[in-house]
Design a protein around this motif. Structure first.
Motif, PDB file in Angstrom:
ATOM      1  N   LEU A  23       0.832  -1.207   0.000  1.00 42.53           N
ATOM      2  CA  LEU A  23       0.000   0.000   0.000  1.00 42.53           C
ATOM      3  C   LEU A  23       0.868   1.258   0.000  1.00 42.53           C
ATOM      4  O   LEU A  23       0.563   2.236  -0.687  1.00 42.53           O
ATOM      5  CB  LEU A  23      -0.925  -0.021   1.220  1.00 42.53           C
ATOM      6  N   ILE A  24       1.949   1.202   0.732  1.00 44.32           N
ATOM      7  CA  ILE A  24       2.861   2.350   0.776  1.00 44.32           C
ATOM      8  C   ILE A  24       3.517   2.559  -0.587  1.00 44.32           C
ATOM      9  O   ILE A  24       3.623   3.694  -1.066  1.00 44.32           O
ATOM     10  CB  ILE A  24       3.920   2.143   1.883  1.00 44.32           C
ATOM     11  N   TRP A  25       3.928   1.462  -1.248  1.00 41.58           N
ATOM     12  CA  TRP A  25       4.580   1.599  -2.556  1.00 41.58           C
ATOM     13  C   TRP A  25       3.614   2.071  -3.626  1.00 41.58           C
ATOM     14  O   TRP A  25       3.980   2.873  -4.493  1.00 41.58           O
ATOM     15  CB  TRP A  25       5.244   0.290  -2.959  1.00 41.58           C
ATOM     16  N   VAL A  26       2.386   1.587  -3.582  1.00 43.97           N
ATOM     17  CA  VAL A  26       1.377   2.052  -4.542  1.00 43.97           C
ATOM     18  C   VAL A  26       1.091   3.533  -4.315  1.00 43.97           C
ATOM     19  O   VAL A  26       0.979   4.315  -5.262  1.00 43.97           O
ATOM     20  CB  VAL A  26       0.087   1.206  -4.427  1.00 43.97           C
ATOM     21  N   GLY A  27       0.985   3.929  -3.063  1.00 46.94           N
ATOM     22  CA  GLY A  27       0.771   5.336  -2.740  1.00 46.94           C
ATOM     23  C   GLY A  27       1.936   6.214  -3.166  1.00 46.94           C
ATOM     24  O   GLY A  27       1.742   7.327  -3.663  1.00 46.94           O
ATOM     25  N   THR A  28       3.138   5.697  -3.004  1.00 43.04           N
ATOM     26  CA  THR A  28       4.315   6.449  -3.424  1.00 43.04           C
ATOM     27  C   THR A  28       4.330   6.631  -4.940  1.00 43.04           C
ATOM     28  O   THR A  28       4.635   7.720  -5.442  1.00 43.04           O
ATOM     29  CB  THR A  28       5.597   5.726  -2.969  1.00 43.04           C
ATOM     30  N   ALA A  29       3.976   5.580  -5.659  1.00 42.38           N
ATOM     31  CA  ALA A  29       3.929   5.670  -7.125  1.00 42.38           C
ATOM     32  C   ALA A  29       2.851   6.653  -7.577  1.00 42.38           C
ATOM     33  O   ALA A  29       3.071   7.453  -8.500  1.00 42.38           O
ATOM     34  CB  ALA A  29       3.677   4.294  -7.722  1.00 42.38           C
ATOM     35  N   ALA A  30       1.693   6.623  -6.929  1.00 42.04           N
ATOM     36  CA  ALA A  30       0.619   7.552  -7.288  1.00 42.04           C
ATOM     37  C   ALA A  30       1.016   8.989  -6.973  1.00 42.04           C
ATOM     38  O   ALA A  30       0.739   9.905  -7.760  1.00 42.04           O
ATOM     39  CB  ALA A  30      -0.661   7.181  -6.540  1.00 42.04           C
ATOM     40  N   THR A  31       1.673   9.189  -5.857  1.00 40.15           N
ATOM     41  CA  THR A  31       2.129  10.526  -5.500  1.00 40.15           C
ATOM     42  C   THR A  31       3.159  11.028  -6.499  1.00 40.15           C
ATOM     43  O   THR A  31       3.104  12.183  -6.941  1.00 40.15           O
ATOM     44  CB  THR A  31       2.726  10.529  -4.073  1.00 40.15           C
ATOM     45  N   ALA A  32       4.090  10.175  -6.871  1.00 41.12           N
ATOM     46  CA  ALA A  32       5.109  10.567  -7.852  1.00 41.12           C
ATOM     47  C   ALA A  32       4.474  10.881  -9.201  1.00 41.12           C
ATOM     48  O   ALA A  32       4.860  11.852  -9.869  1.00 41.12           O
ATOM     49  CB  ALA A  32       6.152   9.462  -7.992  1.00 41.12           C
ATOM     50  N   ALA A  33       3.489  10.080  -9.607  1.00 39.64           N
ATOM     51  CA  ALA A  33       2.802  10.352 -10.873  1.00 39.64           C
ATOM     52  C   ALA A  33       2.050  11.674 -10.812  1.00 39.64           C
ATOM     53  O   ALA A  33       2.051  12.455 -11.774  1.00 39.64           O
ATOM     54  CB  ALA A  33       1.845   9.217 -11.200  1.00 39.64           C
ATOM     55  N   GLY A  34       1.415  11.961  -9.686  1.00 37.65           N
ATOM     56  CA  GLY A  34       0.701  13.220  -9.528  1.00 37.65           C
ATOM     57  C   GLY A  34       1.630  14.422  -9.560  1.00 37.65           C
ATOM     58  O   GLY A  34       1.337  15.437 -10.198  1.00 37.65           O
ATOM     59  N   ILE A  35       2.759  14.312  -8.901  1.00 36.59           N
ATOM     60  CA  ILE A  35       3.728  15.410  -8.906  1.00 36.59           C
ATOM     61  C   ILE A  35       4.313  15.586 -10.299  1.00 36.59           C
ATOM     62  O   ILE A  35       4.512  16.715 -10.769  1.00 36.59           O
ATOM     63  CB  ILE A  35       4.826  15.166  -7.846  1.00 36.59           C
ATOM     64  N   GLY A  36       4.558  14.475 -10.990  1.00 39.88           N
ATOM     65  CA  GLY A  36       5.004  14.573 -12.378  1.00 39.88           C
ATOM     66  C   GLY A  36       3.977  15.272 -13.249  1.00 39.88           C
ATOM     67  O   GLY A  36       4.320  16.077 -14.115  1.00 39.88           O
ATOM     68  N   GLY A  37       2.715  14.973 -13.011  1.00 39.11           N
ATOM     69  CA  GLY A  37       1.645  15.646 -13.743  1.00 39.11           C
ATOM     70  C   GLY A  37       1.592  17.131 -13.455  1.00 39.11           C
ATOM     71  O   GLY A  37       1.319  17.939 -14.356  1.00 39.11           O
ATOM     72  N   LEU A  38       1.853  17.510 -12.231  1.00 42.07           N
ATOM     73  CA  LEU A  38       1.876  18.932 -11.883  1.00 42.07           C
ATOM     74  C   LEU A  38       3.010  19.663 -12.599  1.00 42.07           C
ATOM     75  O   LEU A  38       2.814  20.773 -13.121  1.00 42.07           O
ATOM     76  CB  LEU A  38       2.002  19.106 -10.363  1.00 42.07           C
ATOM     77  N   PHE A  39       4.175  19.034 -12.643  1.00 39.71           N
ATOM     78  CA  PHE A  39       5.288  19.648 -13.367  1.00 39.71           C
ATOM     79  C   PHE A  39       5.003  19.727 -14.865  1.00 39.71           C
ATOM     80  O   PHE A  39       5.374  20.692 -15.526  1.00 39.71           O
ATOM     81  CB  PHE A  39       6.599  18.904 -13.106  1.00 39.71           C
ATOM     82  N   TRP A  40       4.330  18.704 -15.410  1.00 34.77           N
ATOM     83  CA  TRP A  40       3.955  18.722 -16.817  1.00 34.77           C
ATOM     84  C   TRP A  40       2.997  19.885 -17.095  1.00 34.77           C
ATOM     85  O   TRP A  40       3.122  20.564 -18.112  1.00 34.77           O
ATOM     86  CB  TRP A  40       3.312  17.395 -17.201  1.00 34.77           C
ATOM     87  N   CYS A  41       2.062  20.136 -16.178  1.00 33.44           N
ATOM     88  CA  CYS A  41       1.130  21.258 -16.343  1.00 33.44           C
ATOM     89  C   CYS A  41       1.871  22.592 -16.323  1.00 33.44           C
ATOM     90  O   CYS A  41       1.563  23.489 -17.119  1.00 33.44           O
ATOM     91  CB  CYS A  41       0.065  21.238 -15.244  1.00 33.44           C
ATOM     92  N   ILE A  42       2.832  22.731 -15.441  1.00 34.24           N
ATOM     93  CA  ILE A  42       3.627  23.957 -15.392  1.00 34.24           C
ATOM     94  C   ILE A  42       4.360  24.154 -16.717  1.00 34.24           C
ATOM     95  O   ILE A  42       4.394  25.258 -17.268  1.00 34.24           O
ATOM     96  CB  ILE A  42       4.618  23.911 -14.211  1.00 34.24           C
ATOM     97  N   TRP A  43       4.918  23.082 -17.250  1.00 37.19           N
ATOM     98  CA  TRP A  43       5.639  23.153 -18.522  1.00 37.19           C
ATOM     99  C   TRP A  43       4.696  23.539 -19.658  1.00 37.19           C
ATOM    100  O   TRP A  43       5.046  24.347 -20.520  1.00 37.19           O
ATOM    101  CB  TRP A  43       6.314  21.809 -18.776  1.00 37.19           C
ATOM    102  N   GLN A  44       3.491  22.977 -19.656  1.00 39.17           N
ATOM    103  CA  GLN A  44       2.519  23.286 -20.701  1.00 39.17           C
ATOM    104  C   GLN A  44       2.055  24.742 -20.637  1.00 39.17           C
ATOM    105  O   GLN A  44       1.863  25.389 -21.665  1.00 39.17           O
ATOM    106  CB  GLN A  44       1.309  22.351 -20.603  1.00 39.17           C
ATOM    107  N   VAL A  45       1.857  25.262 -19.439  1.00 38.87           N
ATOM    108  CA  VAL A  45       1.455  26.664 -19.295  1.00 38.87           C
ATOM    109  C   VAL A  45       2.563  27.581 -19.785  1.00 38.87           C
ATOM    110  O   VAL A  45       2.308  28.581 -20.479  1.00 38.87           O
ATOM    111  CB  VAL A  45       1.075  26.977 -17.826  1.00 38.87           C
ATOM    112  N   THR A  46       3.798  27.257 -19.462  1.00 44.39           N
ATOM    113  CA  THR A  46       4.924  28.060 -19.929  1.00 44.39           C
ATOM    114  C   THR A  46       4.992  28.047 -21.453  1.00 44.39           C
ATOM    115  O   THR A  46       5.198  29.103 -22.068  1.00 44.39           O
ATOM    116  CB  THR A  46       6.240  27.522 -19.334  1.00 44.39           C
ATOM    117  N   ARG A  47       4.816  26.878 -22.056  1.00 39.34           N
ATOM    118  CA  ARG A  47       4.814  26.792 -23.519  1.00 39.34           C
ATOM    119  C   ARG A  47       3.669  27.580 -24.129  1.00 39.34           C
ATOM    120  O   ARG A  47       3.828  28.231 -25.166  1.00 39.34           O
ATOM    121  CB  ARG A  47       4.706  25.334 -23.964  1.00 39.34           C
ATOM    122  N   ALA A  48       2.501  27.527 -23.490  1.00 35.41           N
ATOM    123  CA  ALA A  48       1.334  28.232 -24.024  1.00 35.41           C
ATOM    124  C   ALA A  48       1.529  29.744 -23.967  1.00 35.41           C
ATOM    125  O   ALA A  48       1.161  30.465 -24.891  1.00 35.41           O
ATOM    126  CB  ALA A  48       0.081  27.828 -23.246  1.00 35.41           C
TER     127      ALA A  48
END
Length: 71
Positions: free
Chosen positions: A4-29
């Protein structure tokens, strides 16, 4: 409960990666030099993805906490 901890860690990492991707997309836009309506439309789509990434990250953190408490 270690899984459960590892699944949560993976989900958290994916979410943070998504947040950085959104920042990158806004900068490009913003650098694309779009008119106001086109920029607004692109940012509205990015906001939806931003909220989804934030939700995944929060859910992942909740899973990590649950794994720690139950373990």
């Amino acid at each position: 409960m270690g899984g459960l901890i590892w699944v949560g860690t993976a989900a958290t990492a994916a979410g943070i990666g998504g947040l950085f991707w959104c920042i990158w997309q806004v900068t490009r836009a913003k650098r694309a030099g779009l008119d106001d309506a086109a920029l607004r439309a692109r940012l509205q789509r990015i906001v939806v993805l931003n909220l989804a990434a934030l939700g995944v990250s929060a859910l992942g953190l909740a899973l990590v906490i649950a794994g720690i408490v139950l373990g």
